[in-house]
Design a protein around this motif. Structure first.
Motif, PDB file in Angstrom:
ATOM      1  N   PRO A 178       3.347 -10.372 -10.576  1.00  0.00           N
ATOM      2  CA  PRO A 178       2.314  -9.412 -10.184  1.00  0.00           C
ATOM      3  C   PRO A 178       1.669  -8.746 -11.404  1.00  0.00           C
ATOM      4  O   PRO A 178       2.353  -8.417 -12.382  1.00  0.00           O
ATOM      5  CB  PRO A 178       3.080  -8.395  -9.340  1.00  0.00           C
ATOM      6  N   ARG A 251      -3.641 -12.200  -7.500  1.00  0.00           N
ATOM      7  CA  ARG A 251      -3.293 -10.837  -7.127  1.00  0.00           C
ATOM      8  C   ARG A 251      -4.485 -10.039  -6.578  1.00  0.00           C
ATOM      9  O   ARG A 251      -4.315  -9.146  -5.754  1.00  0.00           O
ATOM     10  CB  ARG A 251      -2.725 -10.118  -8.356  1.00  0.00           C
ATOM     11  N   ARG A 254      -7.898 -10.232  -1.360  1.00  0.00           N
ATOM     12  CA  ARG A 254      -7.001  -9.784  -0.288  1.00  0.00           C
ATOM     13  C   ARG A 254      -6.089 -10.921   0.157  1.00  0.00           C
ATOM     14  O   ARG A 254      -4.912 -10.697   0.480  1.00  0.00           O
ATOM     15  CB  ARG A 254      -7.824  -9.245   0.891  1.00  0.00           C
ATOM     16  N   ALA A 282       2.861 -12.003  -5.794  1.00  0.00           N
ATOM     17  CA  ALA A 282       2.908 -11.167  -4.587  1.00  0.00           C
ATOM     18  C   ALA A 282       1.584 -11.200  -3.832  1.00  0.00           C
ATOM     19  O   ALA A 282       1.141 -10.199  -3.268  1.00  0.00           O
ATOM     20  CB  ALA A 282       3.317  -9.734  -4.923  1.00  0.00           C
ATOM     21  N   CYS A 284      -0.956 -12.492  -0.784  1.00  0.00           N
ATOM     22  CA  CYS A 284      -0.890 -12.873   0.631  1.00  0.00           C
ATOM     23  C   CYS A 284      -1.473 -14.273   0.741  1.00  0.00           C
ATOM     24  O   CYS A 284      -2.684 -14.467   0.633  1.00  0.00           O
ATOM     25  CB  CYS A 284      -1.675 -11.899   1.495  1.00  0.00           C
ATOM     26  N   ALA A 321      -5.604  -4.861   4.388  1.00  0.00           N
ATOM     27  CA  ALA A 321      -4.984  -4.748   3.065  1.00  0.00           C
ATOM     28  C   ALA A 321      -3.495  -4.438   3.149  1.00  0.00           C
ATOM     29  O   ALA A 321      -2.686  -4.982   2.383  1.00  0.00           O
ATOM     30  CB  ALA A 321      -5.710  -3.684   2.251  1.00  0.00           C
ATOM     31  N   ALA A 322      -3.095  -3.579   4.090  1.00  0.00           N
ATOM     32  CA  ALA A 322      -1.678  -3.220   4.206  1.00  0.00           C
ATOM     33  C   ALA A 322      -0.846  -4.420   4.645  1.00  0.00           C
ATOM     34  O   ALA A 322       0.256  -4.658   4.128  1.00  0.00           O
ATOM     35  CB  ALA A 322      -1.509  -2.063   5.192  1.00  0.00           C
ATOM     36  N   ARG A 325      -0.553  -6.904   1.775  1.00  0.00           N
ATOM     37  CA  ARG A 325       0.412  -6.437   0.775  1.00  0.00           C
ATOM     38  C   ARG A 325       1.836  -6.665   1.256  1.00  0.00           C
ATOM     39  O   ARG A 325       2.706  -7.107   0.489  1.00  0.00           O
ATOM     40  CB  ARG A 325       0.167  -4.962   0.469  1.00  0.00           C
ATOM     41  N   ARG A 326       2.113  -6.398   2.524  1.00  0.00           N
ATOM     42  CA  ARG A 326       3.461  -6.577   3.064  1.00  0.00           C
ATOM     43  C   ARG A 326       3.880  -8.055   3.024  1.00  0.00           C
ATOM     44  O   ARG A 326       5.011  -8.375   2.628  1.00  0.00           O
ATOM     45  CB  ARG A 326       3.511  -6.057   4.500  1.00  0.00           C
ATOM     46  N   GLY A 328       2.656 -10.435   1.029  1.00  0.00           N
ATOM     47  CA  GLY A 328       2.796 -10.851  -0.360  1.00  0.00           C
ATOM     48  C   GLY A 328       4.093 -10.376  -0.983  1.00  0.00           C
ATOM     49  O   GLY A 328       4.757 -11.133  -1.706  1.00  0.00           O
ATOM     50  N   GLU A 329       4.484  -9.157  -0.711  1.00  0.00           N
ATOM     51  CA  GLU A 329       5.736  -8.635  -1.275  1.00  0.00           C
ATOM     52  C   GLU A 329       6.954  -9.332  -0.692  1.00  0.00           C
ATOM     53  O   GLU A 329       7.941  -9.575  -1.394  1.00  0.00           O
ATOM     54  CB  GLU A 329       5.796  -7.125  -1.058  1.00  0.00           C
TER      55      GLU A 329
END
Length: 366
Positions: A178, A251, A254, A282, A284, A321-322, A325-326, A328-329
């Motif tokens: 990341p 990264r 989106r 990380a 998506c 976006a949220a 991010r979830r 990808g992490e």
């Protein structure tokens, strides 16, 4: 272990999709105490488009891309190595090297064919009984592939391979990780891949068709060969994206897209380096559907899977976006735990030790 490795290029990813794979494997082997000499030809402009200098974790030996005598001298230079690897897709001298490296087999030297595009190789020799490599398969001590699962293993065994084992693509967390977002790569969906004959139609379906359905969204296309390709107005073509920018490219948008080549998708169990590069950043990731994806990332929670361009467009439209991010992490955690090149190097060591214990060297097969 002293390893001599004949491949396309370690220092350049230019028209060389195997570069990330080679770098990850070779670096991990070095970190486990092995010495690697990587022999690569000066061909296809790769030396003029280097991504990295000669690394301290391998000795890179560049030889002229014309003249059989140069390639044969490299084979002789590799004499005495504990392990000699001939990778597929060197691009020049392939048939010569596939035959010549077998002359290095001996009581203390094993010779391995490492196929970084097994579907293409198997399709080729399956359709041409006179292909010279077909008769050489049984003579190699071991055939390794970077994907394909049971379908590829069974096919190689059908051609007489003594042992065939996939060593899958993976993540090198020192290279792909990341980073902060880069405004150059702002967008809703990014795709990175060179224009290749058995990928182009799938890129049209999964990427360009999705872009056409979402004219208000920004799509990014990176890779060589696409300059004259008709594209929707909302696609920004970036040209070749150097390795140093891959993390930011993965990264920042989106979502990012993986599109398998047709042959890889058909065989299944063939995650591209792109899958692990994206997960390592990380990102998506949206991937085209292929059998075996769940062995590497869990659909829905660690990766989004699409069967066509309509489903790609739907993922882009509804993934905020949220959520991105979830996902990808979660993917990042999974690949760090199970799918790094350190894992693959340990697998290779165990395989070589086990193979040595249960099977004679191929010097008796000629």
């Amino acid at each position: 272990m002293d390893i001599a490795f004949f491949g396309s290029s370690l220092v350049s990813a230019y028209w060389n999709g195997a570069a990330t794979y080679y770098r990850g494997i070779v670096r991990a082997l070095h970190e486990r105490g092995h010495r690697v000499r990587f022999y690569e030809p000066d061909a296809y402009g790769r030396q003029q488009h280097r991504d990295i200098p000669d690394p301290d974790w391998a000795e890179v030996i560049v030889y002229p891309g014309e003249g059989d005598d140069h390639a044969l001298r490299m084979v002789d230079h590799a004499r005495g190595a504990d392990l000699v690897v001939k990778a597929s897709g060197v691009g020049v001298f392939d048939a010569l090297l596939e035959r010549a490296v077998l002359d290095l087999q001996g009581r203390s030297t094993r010779v391995v064919f490492w196929d970084v595009d097994a579907p293409a190789t198997l399709d080729r020799i399956g359709h041409d009984a006179s292909d010279p490599f077909r008769a050489l398969v049984p003579r190699y001590d071991l055939v390794l592939t970077y994907g394909g699962g049971d379908p590829v293993v069974r096919a190689y065994e059908g051609f007489g391979a003594q042992v065939c084992v996939p060593i899958y693509n993976a993540l090198d967390p020192t290279t792909h990780h990341p980073v902060d977002a880069d405004p150059r790569f702002d967008g809703d969906l990014g795709f990175l891949g060179n224009r290749l004959p058995d990928r182009e139609a799938r890129v049209e379906e999964f990427f360009l068709r999705a872009a056409a359905q979402l004219p208000e969204r920004r799509f990014l296309l990176g890779g060589s060969g696409w300059a004259d390709k008709p594209m929707p107005a909302n696609v920004s073509y970036l040209g070749h994206v150097y390795t140093a920018d891959h993390n930011a490219f993965n990264r920042t948008p989106r979502t990012v897209l993986n599109v398998s080549r047709e042959s890889m998708a058909r065989y299944g169990f063939s995650p591209a380096t792109r899958v692990f590069e994206a997960a390592g950043a990380a990102a998506c990731l949206i991937t085209d559907a292929w059998e075996g994806i769940e062995l590497f990332l869990e659909p829905g929670s660690e990766v989004l899977v699409a069967r066509d361009g309509d489903e790609v467009a739907a993922h882009v439209e509804r993934t905020d976006a949220a959520t991105a991010r979830r996902i990808g992490e979660a993917a990042y955690r999974r690949v760090l735990a199970e799918h790094t090149y350190a894992h693959r190097a340990a697998q290779l060591e165990a395989l070589l030790e086990g193979h040595a214990a249960r099977a004679p060297l191929a010097e008796s097969v000629a």
